[in-house]
Design a protein around this motif. Structure first.
Motif, short mmCIF file in Angstrom:
data_model
loop_
_atom_site.label_atom_id
_atom_site.label_comp_id
_atom_site.label_asym_id
_atom_site.label_seq_id
_atom_site.Cartn_x
_atom_site.Cartn_y
_atom_site.Cartn_z
N VAL A 109 -38.28 28.25 38.16
CA VAL A 109 -37.41 27.08 38.28
C VAL A 109 -37.89 26.06 37.26
O VAL A 109 -39.08 25.78 37.15
N SER A 110 -36.95 25.48 36.53
CA SER A 110 -37.31 24.46 35.53
C SER A 110 -37.67 23.15 36.23
O SER A 110 -37.44 22.99 37.43
N ALA A 111 -38.20 22.23 35.48
CA ALA A 111 -38.64 20.95 36.05
C ALA A 111 -37.49 20.16 36.66
O ALA A 111 -37.70 19.36 37.58
N ASP A 112 -36.27 20.39 36.19
CA ASP A 112 -35.13 19.66 36.76
C ASP A 112 -34.50 20.38 37.95
O ASP A 112 -33.51 19.93 38.50
N GLY A 113 -35.07 21.52 38.34
CA GLY A 113 -34.60 22.23 39.53
C GLY A 113 -33.61 23.34 39.26
O GLY A 113 -33.14 23.99 40.19
N ALA A 114 -33.29 23.60 38.00
CA ALA A 114 -32.38 24.70 37.67
C ALA A 114 -33.13 26.02 37.70
O ALA A 114 -34.27 26.11 37.24
N LEU A 115 -32.49 27.03 38.23
CA LEU A 115 -33.09 28.36 38.27
C LEU A 115 -33.06 28.94 36.87
O LEU A 115 -31.99 29.21 36.32
N GLY A 116 -34.24 29.11 36.27
CA GLY A 116 -34.34 29.63 34.91
C GLY A 116 -34.22 31.13 34.85
O GLY A 116 -33.58 31.69 33.97
N ALA A 117 -34.83 31.81 35.81
CA ALA A 117 -34.79 33.27 35.86
C ALA A 117 -35.17 33.70 37.26
O ALA A 117 -35.86 32.99 37.99
N SER A 118 -34.70 34.90 37.62
CA SER A 118 -34.98 35.42 38.95
C SER A 118 -34.93 36.94 38.92
O SER A 118 -34.17 37.52 38.15
N ALA A 119 -35.73 37.57 39.75
CA ALA A 119 -35.68 39.03 39.86
C ALA A 119 -34.34 39.46 40.43
O ALA A 119 -33.76 40.45 40.01
N LEU A 120 -33.82 38.70 41.37
CA LEU A 120 -32.50 38.95 41.95
C LEU A 120 -31.57 37.87 41.44
O LEU A 120 -31.64 36.72 41.87
N SER A 121 -30.73 38.21 40.52
CA SER A 121 -29.87 37.22 39.88
C SER A 121 -28.78 36.75 40.84
O SER A 121 -28.06 37.56 41.42
N PRO A 122 -28.63 35.43 40.96
CA PRO A 122 -27.54 34.90 41.79
C PRO A 122 -26.21 35.05 41.05
O PRO A 122 -26.19 35.14 39.81
N GLU A 123 -25.13 35.09 41.79
CA GLU A 123 -23.81 35.25 41.18
C GLU A 123 -23.34 33.96 40.51
O GLU A 123 -22.50 34.00 39.63
N GLU A 124 -23.87 32.82 40.93
CA GLU A 124 -23.47 31.55 40.33
C GLU A 124 -24.71 30.72 40.05
O GLU A 124 -25.80 31.03 40.51
N SER A 125 -24.54 29.66 39.33
CA SER A 125 -25.64 28.78 38.97
C SER A 125 -26.23 28.15 40.24
O SER A 125 -25.51 27.75 41.14
N VAL A 126 -27.56 28.09 40.28
CA VAL A 126 -28.25 27.56 41.46
C VAL A 126 -29.11 26.37 41.06
O VAL A 126 -29.89 26.47 40.11
N ALA A 127 -28.95 25.27 41.78
CA ALA A 127 -29.81 24.10 41.58
C ALA A 127 -30.73 24.00 42.79
O ALA A 127 -30.28 24.02 43.94
N LEU A 128 -32.01 23.93 42.55
CA LEU A 128 -32.99 23.96 43.64
C LEU A 128 -33.72 22.64 43.83
O LEU A 128 -34.64 22.55 44.63
N SER A 129 -33.32 21.62 43.11
CA SER A 129 -34.03 20.34 43.20
C SER A 129 -33.87 19.67 44.56
O SER A 129 -34.66 18.80 44.91
N ASP A 130 -32.88 20.07 45.34
CA ASP A 130 -32.68 19.46 46.66
C ASP A 130 -33.49 20.13 47.77
O ASP A 130 -33.46 19.70 48.91
N ARG A 131 -34.23 21.17 47.44
CA ARG A 131 -35.02 21.89 48.45
C ARG A 131 -36.30 21.13 48.74
O ARG A 131 -36.89 20.51 47.86
N THR A 132 -36.75 21.20 50.00
CA THR A 132 -37.96 20.46 50.39
C THR A 132 -39.20 20.96 49.65
O THR A 132 -40.11 20.19 49.37
N TRP A 133 -39.27 22.23 49.35
CA TRP A 133 -40.45 22.78 48.68
C TRP A 133 -40.49 22.42 47.20
O TRP A 133 -41.50 22.62 46.54
N PHE A 134 -39.40 21.92 46.64
CA PHE A 134 -39.36 21.63 45.22
C PHE A 134 -40.07 20.32 44.88
O PHE A 134 -40.63 20.18 43.80
N THR A 135 -40.05 19.35 45.78
CA THR A 135 -40.59 18.04 45.47
C THR A 135 -42.08 18.03 45.34
O THR A 135 -42.86 18.74 45.72
#
Length: 135
Positions: A109-135
């Protein structure tokens, strides 16, 4: 009024019943005491078994967290991860997931919360900055 023979008979019956009762009371107390001791022993054994299982589960979780921590530290040192090279990093994440099947996914995950890469690719763009573990 009762006859003397009847009174003696009743007295003998009473004494015999009292004697039997006095003889049975200690046996009854012993049985009750033994049952209480057995229940306490079983409770202690069950408590010990549960504690042992809880410790084994905690140790397994500790190993899993340490394994994940080491994997993430190793991935963070890789140049392709640091550069957020999507294709190379995704391939690296897929290989890491094959080596560590206990994990459900590996991603970057990039510093702004965007999913940069994943072993299991999501079908759409994922923003993770709103997750509790991200902060």
């Amino acid at each position: 009024m009762g006859t003397p023979g009847r009174r003696i008979s009743t007295s003998v019956r009473f004494r015999l019943a009292a004697l039997v009762l006095v003889a049975l009371v200690p046996a009854f107390v012993a049985v009750c005491w033994s049952a209480a001791q057995q229940r306490e022993t079983e409770r202690t054994r069950a408590e010990s078994m549960l504690l042992r299982r809880a410790r084994l589960a905690a140790a397994a979780l500790e190993r899993a967290f340490e394994e994940a921590r080491l994997l993430l530290a190793s991935l963070a040192r890789r140049p392709e991860v640091r550069a957020l090279d999507g294709a190379e990093t995704a391939d690296l994440c897929r290989r890491a997931l094959l080596v560590h099947p206990s994990l459900s996914n590996v991603g970057v995950v990039s510093a702004d919360g965007a999913l940069g890469a994943s072993a299991l690719s999501p079908e759409e763009s994922v923003a993770l900055s709103d997750r509790t573990w991200f902060t």
